[in-house]
Design a protein around this motif. Structure first.
Motif, PDB file in Angstrom:
ATOM      1  N   ALA A 180       0.828  -1.207   0.000  1.00  0.00           N
ATOM      2  CA  ALA A 180       0.000   0.000   0.000  1.00  0.00           C
ATOM      3  C   ALA A 180       0.863   1.258   0.000  1.00  0.00           C
ATOM      4  O   ALA A 180       0.582   2.225  -0.719  1.00  0.00           O
TER       5      ALA A 180
ATOM      6  N   HIS B  29      -5.723   0.705   4.300  1.00  0.00           N
ATOM      7  CA  HIS B  29      -4.594   1.134   5.115  1.00  0.00           C
ATOM      8  C   HIS B  29      -4.550   2.658   5.128  1.00  0.00           C
ATOM      9  O   HIS B  29      -4.734   3.312   4.089  1.00  0.00           O
TER      10      HIS B  29
ATOM     11  N   VAL C  88      -5.567   3.949   1.423  1.00  0.00           N
ATOM     12  CA  VAL C  88      -5.189   3.014   0.355  1.00  0.00           C
ATOM     13  C   VAL C  88      -5.938   1.708   0.587  1.00  0.00           C
ATOM     14  O   VAL C  88      -5.717   1.024   1.597  1.00  0.00           O
TER      15      VAL C  88
ATOM     16  N   VAL D  37      -6.828  -2.077  -0.371  1.00  0.00           N
ATOM     17  CA  VAL D  37      -6.277  -3.245  -1.059  1.00  0.00           C
ATOM     18  C   VAL D  37      -7.262  -4.406  -0.934  1.00  0.00           C
ATOM     19  O   VAL D  37      -8.089  -4.435  -0.018  1.00  0.00           O
TER      20      VAL D  37
ATOM     21  N   VAL E  92      -4.070  -3.287  -5.355  1.00  0.00           N
ATOM     22  CA  VAL E  92      -4.502  -1.982  -4.856  1.00  0.00           C
ATOM     23  C   VAL E  92      -5.750  -1.547  -5.621  1.00  0.00           C
ATOM     24  O   VAL E  92      -5.754  -1.510  -6.854  1.00  0.00           O
TER      25      VAL E  92
END
Length: 264
Positions: free
Chosen positions: A26, A55, A71, A73, A84
């Motif tokens: 990330a 994250h 971020v 994922v 991602v």
């Protein structure tokens, strides 16, 4: 008496070890997107769904104190590869954010208009009703404009007048404002406007509660005031004797002449 209760259990997604551990992935994707100088420490993660984790990283960009890089994922079923999904900048608990947008018409306050400014009133404003009758059939905007033009040509006076809702809104606004009974100057007043000789009566439905102050020495001169408003400029106010100004002393006549001055 028997009561049957239904307990609803909301299943929360379990943390996926692979997506939770993908901090470096990330961060690398975030650095590639925004640059390493704008990325701060890892602040934790949020489980969004099954095999989906977001994250959070501190934003080190100038002017964005308290903001966080988000971020997200994810990992597909039966695979170990984590990918991602998206990178966005979100406000944190201490972030400075813009206030909620308010339409221009709702931001206008009394006193905001300047010379030349125009503030149109909608045709369907509930505060106004037609002064004349044009039937029960609804009219579109063009037909209403034609009716207004005819009313003006015939000299019927005002095209619209206050509706009961408009009068109630005005009365409540005036009563709760500086000309009402709860204004600081009214709470300390010796008497109410209803007994003041400077109160000018008005006509119409609002005449039962309000008048206009005509005392040029009062703060409310030329303004609408409620009958139970008041101020220290009431027409019947009298000062107590101890508050009255002292009378001037008896004048003394100077009888001295230049010869009297030289004799001293």
């Amino acid at each position: 008496m028997r009561h049957d209760f239904v307990v609803i259990t909301i299943a929360r997604p379990k943390p996926d070890s692979a997506t939770v551990a993908a901090v470096d992935l990330a961060r690398a994707a975030l650095v590639e997107e925004v640059g390493a100088a704008d990325v701060g420490d890892h602040l934790g993660h949020v489980v969004e769904g099954e095999r989906v984790v977001t994250h959070l990283f501190a934003c080190a960009r100038a002017g964005y104190v308290g903001w966080q890089w988000s971020v997200t994922v994810a990992r597909a079923s039966r695979t170990k590869d984590v990918t991602v999904d998206e990178i966005v900048l979100v406000p944190g608990d201490r972030a400075i954010v813009a206030p909620s947008w308010v339409p221009y018409r709702e931001r206008i306050k009394p006193g905001d208009l300047s010379p030349g400014d125009l503030l149109p009133v909608d045709d369907d404003d509930p505060r106004l009703v037609p002064t004349y009758s044009f039937g029960d059939d609804p009219l579109d905007a063009d037909e209403k404009a034609q009716v207004r033009a005819v009313a003006q040509d015939l000299g019927l006076g005002r095209v619209r007048t206050l509706a009961p809702e408009g009068r109630e809104l005005a009365a409540q606004r005036w009563y709760d404002g500086d000309g009402g009974p709860d204004a600081p100057i009214a709470r300390s007043a010796p008497d109410q406007c209803t007994t003041c000789g400077f109160l000018v009566r008005i006509a119409g439905p609002l005449s039962e509660m309000f008048g206009v102050c005509a005392n040029g020495d009062a703060n409310d001169d030329g303004r609408i005031v409620s009958f139970d408003h008041g101020c220290g400029a009431h027409s019947e106010v009298r000062l107590a004797k101890k508050h009255e100004p002292l009378p001037p002393p008896v004048p003394v006549i100077d009888t001295m002449t230049p010869d009297d001055v030289e004799s001293f």
